[in-house]
Design an enzyme around this catalytic site. Sequence first.
Site, mmCIF file in Angstrom:
data_model
loop_
_atom_site.group_PDB
_atom_site.id
_atom_site.type_symbol
_atom_site.label_atom_id
_atom_site.label_comp_id
_atom_site.label_asym_id
_atom_site.label_seq_id
_atom_site.Cartn_x
_atom_site.Cartn_y
_atom_site.Cartn_z
ATOM 1 C CG LEU A 130 8.914 -13.720 -28.213
ATOM 2 C CD1 LEU A 130 10.065 -13.241 -28.132
ATOM 3 C CD2 LEU A 130 9.073 -15.141 -27.194
ATOM 4 N N GLY A 162 6.669 -15.836 -32.041
ATOM 5 C CA GLY A 162 7.239 -16.576 -30.955
ATOM 6 C C GLY A 162 6.487 -18.009 -30.982
ATOM 7 C CG ASN A 209 3.065 -11.524 -36.287
ATOM 8 O OD1 ASN A 209 3.890 -12.187 -35.685
ATOM 9 N ND2 ASN A 209 2.099 -10.881 -35.877
ATOM 10 C CD GLU A 210 8.893 -12.060 -35.456
ATOM 11 O OE1 GLU A 210 8.225 -12.457 -36.489
ATOM 12 O OE2 GLU A 210 9.122 -13.054 -34.468
HETATM 13 C C1 LIG Z 1 19.357 -5.296 -35.939
HETATM 14 C C2 LIG Z 1 18.151 -6.453 -35.496
HETATM 15 C C3 LIG Z 1 18.238 -7.177 -34.163
HETATM 16 C C4 LIG Z 1 16.998 -7.944 -34.006
HETATM 17 C C5 LIG Z 1 17.026 -8.215 -32.622
HETATM 18 C C6 LIG Z 1 15.623 -8.829 -32.090
HETATM 19 C C7 LIG Z 1 14.382 -7.881 -32.360
HETATM 20 C C8 LIG Z 1 13.013 -8.318 -31.502
HETATM 21 C C9 LIG Z 1 12.588 -9.793 -31.889
HETATM 22 C C10 LIG Z 1 11.338 -9.955 -31.158
HETATM 23 C C11 LIG Z 1 10.717 -11.143 -31.514
HETATM 24 C C12 LIG Z 1 9.171 -11.116 -31.178
HETATM 25 C C13 LIG Z 1 8.375 -12.410 -31.221
HETATM 26 C C14 LIG Z 1 6.937 -12.229 -30.835
HETATM 27 O O1 LIG Z 1 6.618 -13.302 -30.593
HETATM 28 S S1 LIG Z 1 6.136 -10.696 -30.773
HETATM 29 C C15 LIG Z 1 4.465 -11.181 -30.459
HETATM 30 C C16 LIG Z 1 3.916 -11.430 -31.824
HETATM 31 N N1 LIG Z 1 2.522 -11.753 -31.321
HETATM 32 C C17 LIG Z 1 1.428 -11.274 -32.175
HETATM 33 O O2 LIG Z 1 1.580 -10.260 -32.935
HETATM 34 C C18 LIG Z 1 0.083 -11.580 -31.721
HETATM 35 C C19 LIG Z 1 -0.754 -10.554 -31.142
HETATM 36 N N2 LIG Z 1 -2.043 -11.255 -30.649
HETATM 37 C C20 LIG Z 1 -3.058 -11.469 -31.453
HETATM 38 O O3 LIG Z 1 -3.285 -11.339 -32.774
HETATM 39 C C21 LIG Z 1 -4.524 -11.904 -30.868
HETATM 40 O O4 LIG Z 1 -4.415 -11.457 -29.508
HETATM 41 C C22 LIG Z 1 -4.454 -13.289 -31.153
HETATM 42 C C23 LIG Z 1 -4.865 -13.897 -32.389
HETATM 43 C C24 LIG Z 1 -3.415 -14.302 -30.543
HETATM 44 C C25 LIG Z 1 -5.703 -13.816 -30.181
HETATM 45 O O5 LIG Z 1 -6.837 -12.974 -30.397
HETATM 46 P P1 LIG Z 1 -8.030 -12.826 -29.335
HETATM 47 O O6 LIG Z 1 -8.723 -12.092 -29.775
HETATM 48 O O7 LIG Z 1 -8.303 -14.341 -28.817
HETATM 49 O O8 LIG Z 1 -7.389 -12.223 -28.116
HETATM 50 P P2 LIG Z 1 -7.017 -10.761 -27.956
HETATM 51 O O9 LIG Z 1 -6.539 -10.224 -29.322
HETATM 52 O O10 LIG Z 1 -8.452 -9.965 -27.424
HETATM 53 O O11 LIG Z 1 -5.927 -10.321 -26.837
HETATM 54 C C26 LIG Z 1 -6.479 -10.604 -25.533
HETATM 55 C C27 LIG Z 1 -5.439 -9.859 -24.502
HETATM 56 O O12 LIG Z 1 -3.975 -10.436 -24.715
HETATM 57 C C28 LIG Z 1 -3.250 -9.513 -25.101
HETATM 58 N N3 LIG Z 1 -2.038 -10.073 -26.105
HETATM 59 C C29 LIG Z 1 -2.329 -10.544 -27.296
HETATM 60 N N4 LIG Z 1 -1.096 -11.040 -27.615
HETATM 61 C C30 LIG Z 1 -0.173 -10.572 -26.957
HETATM 62 C C31 LIG Z 1 1.146 -10.619 -26.770
HETATM 63 N N5 LIG Z 1 1.911 -11.237 -27.669
HETATM 64 N N6 LIG Z 1 1.730 -10.060 -25.469
HETATM 65 C C32 LIG Z 1 1.306 -9.485 -24.742
HETATM 66 N N7 LIG Z 1 -0.125 -9.473 -24.481
HETATM 67 C C33 LIG Z 1 -0.995 -10.005 -25.688
HETATM 68 C C34 LIG Z 1 -4.093 -8.578 -25.604
HETATM 69 O O13 LIG Z 1 -3.712 -7.162 -25.752
HETATM 70 C C35 LIG Z 1 -5.393 -8.526 -24.681
HETATM 71 O O14 LIG Z 1 -4.923 -7.962 -23.704
HETATM 72 P P3 LIG Z 1 -5.754 -7.504 -22.522
HETATM 73 O O15 LIG Z 1 -6.688 -8.502 -22.090
HETATM 74 O O16 LIG Z 1 -5.031 -6.964 -21.223
HETATM 75 O O17 LIG Z 1 -6.806 -6.506 -23.077
#
Ligand SMILES: CCCCCCCCCCC/C=C/C(=O)SCCNC(=O)CCNC(=O)[C@H](O)C(C)(C)COP(=O)(O)OP(=O)(O)OC[C@H]1O[C@@H](n2cnc3c(N)ncnc32)[C@H](O)[C@@H]1OP(=O)(O)O
Length: 266
Positions: free
Chosen positions: A72, A117, A141-142
Amino acid sequence: VWAAKAWREGDPGGTRAGRRPRAGSVPTGFLDVDVTSAPLALECLYTPWAPGTDSDGAPTPQDCPRVFSAGLDLTEMCGRNPAHYAEYWKAVQELWLRTYLSSLVLVAAINGACPAGGCIIALACDCRVLADNPKYHIGLNETLLGITAPFWFKDAYVNTIGHRASEQALQLGYLFPPSEALQVGLVDQVVPEDQVLSTALSEMARWLAVPDHARQLTKNMMRKATADRLLRQRDADIQNFVSFICRDSIQKSLQVYLEKLRQRKG
Ligand SMILES: CCCCCCCCCCC/C=C/C(=O)SCCNC(=O)CCNC(=O)[C@H](O)C(C)(C)COP(=O)(O)OP(=O)(O)OC[C@H]1O[C@@H](n2cnc3c(N)ncnc32)[C@H](O)[C@@H]1OP(=O)(O)O
């Protein structure tokens, strides 16, 4: 994610939904699709960053290698207002329900990292083929973001890898490398990177060889209870999400995580 119907109709790359990733950014993916307005034809749900088709008309999802979906879009969950969060979460639910309950055959060709997500959409498919690259981790990995996977993410996990493995992986926020993902049953095949697409196509052919009506009824029989659980409590789930995500402590955790991601890049 390939939709069988479009594939069968010879239009594998013609219809795609979603925003292309920002330059230099990773595809946070599928929630750029406006799933809350007009009924979404699932046939349109290709990996949004897939750029087009090759000379044979086959999809070429290599525009943004290394990332299947970063999950997400965290910027949608940070610094916004409750109405925005509610609308966003409704769209997340909608996309998952439509994918999970689709009568089409869906094969996830996972050609990059697949956290949270991203994993949940791959899990909604019928079958997952993962490229054999130790950097291509998959899982929920939340907890590492300081947040909790919602119950229906957990249900999909348990349905796929079982209770004990889910309990452990969810608490640890563990992202499985390909060999472990295969071992635990999170993916069905791990193949060399250049064979992901052809393997996904072979899988698709295998699933399509089964009489459609029988396969569809069986799929629905297997998935209905899990989907119904969310359908019964959609509004409560949205309220839970909004009140959870609005907490100062949660906002802080997400901001810290996002900042770390941005710094890691630099
Ligand atoms: C009482 C209980 C109630 C419960 C209620 C619900 C609770 C909430 C539930 C929410 C569920 C959430 C689900 C999700 O999906 S959360 C997102 C999880 N994702 C991650 O952790 C991935 C993070 N990203 C990475 O690990 C790496 O980016 C990746 C391996 C995917 C790629 O690596 P790479 O080196 O190629 O790229 P960069 O790391 O350099 O990233 C480039 C740019 O993209 C931005 N970025 C990365 N991931 C995200 C993201 N998920 N959202 C927004 N932006 C993201 C990163 O910051 C860089 O940005 P800039 O170009 O601006 O610097």
